[in-house]
Design a protein around this motif. Structure first.
Motif, PDB file in Angstrom:
ATOM      1  N   ASP A  80       0.808  -1.223   0.000  1.00  0.00           N
ATOM      2  CA  ASP A  80       0.000   0.000   0.000  1.00  0.00           C
ATOM      3  C   ASP A  80       0.838   1.268   0.000  1.00  0.00           C
ATOM      4  O   ASP A  80       0.379   2.321   0.449  1.00  0.00           O
ATOM      5  CB  ASP A  80      -0.947  -0.015   1.207  1.00  0.00           C
ATOM      6  N   GLY A  81       2.051   1.178  -0.510  1.00  0.00           N
ATOM      7  CA  GLY A  81       2.906   2.352  -0.635  1.00  0.00           C
ATOM      8  C   GLY A  81       4.131   1.994  -1.433  1.00  0.00           C
ATOM      9  O   GLY A  81       4.620   0.862  -1.366  1.00  0.00           O
ATOM     10  N   THR A 110       6.924   4.017  -1.319  1.00  0.00           N
ATOM     11  CA  THR A 110       8.088   4.575  -0.620  1.00  0.00           C
ATOM     12  C   THR A 110       8.111   4.000   0.794  1.00  0.00           C
ATOM     13  O   THR A 110       7.047   3.680   1.363  1.00  0.00           O
ATOM     14  CB  THR A 110       8.016   6.112  -0.543  1.00  0.00           C
ATOM     15  N   ASP A 140       8.497   5.302   3.766  1.00  0.00           N
ATOM     16  CA  ASP A 140       7.759   6.040   4.793  1.00  0.00           C
ATOM     17  C   ASP A 140       6.255   5.797   4.685  1.00  0.00           C
ATOM     18  O   ASP A 140       5.588   5.530   5.693  1.00  0.00           O
ATOM     19  CB  ASP A 140       8.055   7.541   4.690  1.00  0.00           C
ATOM     20  N   THR A 141       5.723   5.903   3.473  1.00  0.00           N
ATOM     21  CA  THR A 141       4.280   5.691   3.289  1.00  0.00           C
ATOM     22  C   THR A 141       3.907   4.258   3.623  1.00  0.00           C
ATOM     23  O   THR A 141       2.899   3.997   4.294  1.00  0.00           O
ATOM     24  CB  THR A 141       3.874   6.017   1.843  1.00  0.00           C
ATOM     25  N   PHE A 142       4.708   3.316   3.159  1.00  0.00           N
ATOM     26  CA  PHE A 142       4.420   1.901   3.406  1.00  0.00           C
ATOM     27  C   PHE A 142       4.359   1.616   4.907  1.00  0.00           C
ATOM     28  O   PHE A 142       3.395   1.009   5.395  1.00  0.00           O
ATOM     29  CB  PHE A 142       5.476   1.026   2.738  1.00  0.00           C
ATOM     30  N   GLU A 197       3.963   3.654   7.364  1.00  0.00           N
ATOM     31  CA  GLU A 197       2.911   4.418   8.024  1.00  0.00           C
ATOM     32  C   GLU A 197       1.572   3.684   7.953  1.00  0.00           C
ATOM     33  O   GLU A 197       0.780   3.705   8.900  1.00  0.00           O
ATOM     34  CB  GLU A 197       2.780   5.790   7.345  1.00  0.00           C
ATOM     35  N   ILE A 198       1.332   2.994   6.840  1.00  0.00           N
ATOM     36  CA  ILE A 198       0.070   2.268   6.650  1.00  0.00           C
ATOM     37  C   ILE A 198       0.178   0.847   7.186  1.00  0.00           C
ATOM     38  O   ILE A 198      -0.692   0.383   7.918  1.00  0.00           O
ATOM     39  CB  ILE A 198      -0.302   2.245   5.157  1.00  0.00           C
ATOM     40  N   ARG A 203      -3.498   9.221   1.406  1.00  0.00           N
ATOM     41  CA  ARG A 203      -2.095   9.283   1.828  1.00  0.00           C
ATOM     42  C   ARG A 203      -1.156   8.500   0.923  1.00  0.00           C
ATOM     43  O   ARG A 203       0.058   8.633   1.039  1.00  0.00           O
ATOM     44  CB  ARG A 203      -1.944   8.818   3.275  1.00  0.00           C
ATOM     45  N   ASN A 204      -1.700   7.660   0.022  1.00  0.00           N
ATOM     46  CA  ASN A 204      -0.784   6.872  -0.813  1.00  0.00           C
ATOM     47  C   ASN A 204      -1.059   6.946  -2.309  1.00  0.00           C
ATOM     48  O   ASN A 204      -0.280   6.423  -3.109  1.00  0.00           O
ATOM     49  CB  ASN A 204      -0.786   5.405  -0.363  1.00  0.00           C
ATOM     50  N   GLU A 235       1.475   7.654  -5.106  1.00  0.00           N
ATOM     51  CA  GLU A 235       2.555   6.693  -5.340  1.00  0.00           C
ATOM     52  C   GLU A 235       2.155   5.527  -6.236  1.00  0.00           C
ATOM     53  O   GLU A 235       2.968   4.644  -6.497  1.00  0.00           O
ATOM     54  CB  GLU A 235       3.080   6.176  -3.997  1.00  0.00           C
ATOM     55  N   GLN A 273      -9.806   9.356   4.670  1.00  0.00           N
ATOM     56  CA  GLN A 273      -8.835   8.977   3.644  1.00  0.00           C
ATOM     57  C   GLN A 273      -9.468   8.510   2.333  1.00  0.00           C
ATOM     58  O   GLN A 273      -8.760   8.233   1.362  1.00  0.00           O
ATOM     59  CB  GLN A 273      -7.939   7.854   4.173  1.00  0.00           C
TER      60      GLN A 273
END
Length: 450
Positions: free
Chosen positions: A114-115, A117, A119-121, A123-124, A163-164, A167, A198
């Motif tokens: 689900d990301g 990058t 940081d995004t990955f 975070e989720i 938020r993703n 990407e 979201q």
């Protein structure tokens, strides 16, 4: 309707090693556990007539200690052209597990990412890292090479949210690097207020938006502004738009305009235009939630549409199949689970009809908190699966859902005050149906599932 089971989604565990931001586990209160080999073996006689098996649920399948044996048994009982797949977060895959998966003969491995990058990955998908998942995917590819196998095919699954979403094109490039053949993208089903913020999709149906856009264009031509100031006008508009297939008592055929505060000639002209649009909507059996239509802001959808286009272009370049969800729900509703002959078996052996009714949980649909109660038609430890499928109750359920004559709750302008939708436990809709299918986001093309 072809009334034979063609696909089985089997939940071999509800345990998971991650704490993902969007997971049902945030609000889930049922018992948890692993499917036993006894329960799984009770399903095997049905496999020869099934086209596809997918090990999927709210848990991580690779945590079940019998997972490799389950795959081997499943492949042995499937027909020669049957497909066996599983959906995983990939974190339990190590060198040994990768070889076992390939040797066991699994056809498809769907990896949830689900990301694109780190940081995004993280975070989720809390407690996991993107680097770890990519390394483990590489182990799977190396195991395929070592065993001279073209299988399993690797898929990526992506839950799209604010938020993703930026990407997604980058994720397509990652999929190409990982030699993935397909990516399935679904929208978010939020279980908490935080996650409800979201969502990316519109609440209004495609045809309602088209009709309302036509009304706005006509209003500009007539030098009218379709903006209203008072609650009375909102109530008037709700009554006017009503719900075409609903009981007449829930709408007014001719609301009293003069009773609306601030009524004047200009407002009367606006109402006249609304009358004309509503007449067209009723002819087409389209529901229009006036409040939602007035409040919608299309630029964010335009942004997502651009991202989808970029991702599609990259997918075509890499020869990857990209399955994208709708951004506005379909007016025409149908149950893909019934249409495709899918049945679900939870970890404890109960046979369930669909993703929506797999478990009991809370979620947000169309910005409303909603209670879902699971539905089952029997347990494979007590009855043969085919007996359960052919039972009177399950057959009746499939016929009813195939007709999809449920109240169209998702578009209803009266939904915010509806006793059925706001009740702590759903009892029935205003058509007297006891299933919550009228408000199902899968039936509108918003949510997807393997």
């Amino acid at each position: 309707m072809d009334d034979n089971p063609r696909k089985l989604n089997i939940e071999v565990t509800t345990r998971c090693n991650l704490d993902c931001a969007m997971c049902m586990r945030k609000v889930w209160k049922e018992d948890s556990g692993d499917m036993t080999l006894e329960t799984y073996k009770a399903l095997l006689p049905a496999f020869s007539k099934i086209e596809a098996i997918n090990l999927i649920g709210i848990g991580e399948p690779l945590l079940n200690e019998n997972i490799i044996e389950m795959i081997r048994l499943g492949k042995a009982h499937l027909s020669s052209n049957g497909i066996f797949g599983l959906t995983t977060n990939a974190t339990p895959i190590d060198k040994q597990m990768a070889k076992q998966l390939v040797s066991a003969g699994v056809d498809d491995v769907v990896i949830s990412i689900d990301g694109a990058t780190p940081d995004t990955f993280s975070e989720i998908r809390k407690d996991a890292s993107l680097g770890e998942v990519l390394r483990n995917t590489d182990l799977l590819n190396k195991a395929k090479e070592g065993l001279s196998s073209q299988l399993p095919r690797i898929w990526f699954e992506f839950v799209a949210m604010k938020r993703n979403i930026a990407e997604l094109p980058q994720l397509v490039d990652l999929a190409a690097e990982c030699r993935a053949s397909s990516i399935i993208v679904t929208h978010l089903l939020p279980h908490t207020e935080e996650m409800n913020e979201q969502i990316l999709y519109d609440f209004n149906s495609d045809e309602a938006i088209e009709l309302f856009n036509a009304a706005k264009a006509e209003a500009r031509r007539r030098n009218l502004d379709l903006v209203f100031d008072t609650l009375d006008v909102e109530n008037y508009a709700n009554a006017l738009f009503g719900v075409p297939p609903l009981k007449d008592k829930l709408r007014s055929a001719n609301p009293m305009r003069a009773n609306v505060r601030g009524y004047d000639e200009s407002m009367g002209q606006k109402f006249q235009l609304l009358d004309e649009i509503v007449a067209k909507a009723r002819e087409q059996n389209v529901l229009m939630n006036f409040k939602n239509l007035m409040a919608r802001e299309g630029s964010s959808l335009d942004h997502v549409t651009e991202i989808f286009a970029q991702a599609s272009e990259r997918a075509q370049k890499h020869n990857i199949a990209l399955d994208l969800p709708l951004l506005t729900p379909k007016t025409q509703r149908e149950c893909g689970f019934i249409k495709d002959g899918i049945s679900f078996v939870s970890w404890d052996g109960f046979v369930r009809p669909c993703n929506n009714l797999y478990h009991s949980y809370m979620c947000y649909v169309n910005n409303r908190e909603k209670s879902i109660t699971s539905v089952s038609f029997g347990n494979v430890l007590q009855q043969d699966f085919r007996e359960i499928w052919d039972s009177r109750d399950y057959r009746s359920f499939r016929r009813q859902v195939d007709r999809f004559d449920f109240a169209p709750c998702g578009d209803c302008p009266h939904a915010e005050g509806c006793f059925a939708l706001l009740a702590p436990v759903f009892r029935k809709d205003c058509y007297e149906y006891t299933l919550p299918c009228g408000d199902c986001p899968w039936a509108r093309g918003i949510l997807k599932c393997m």
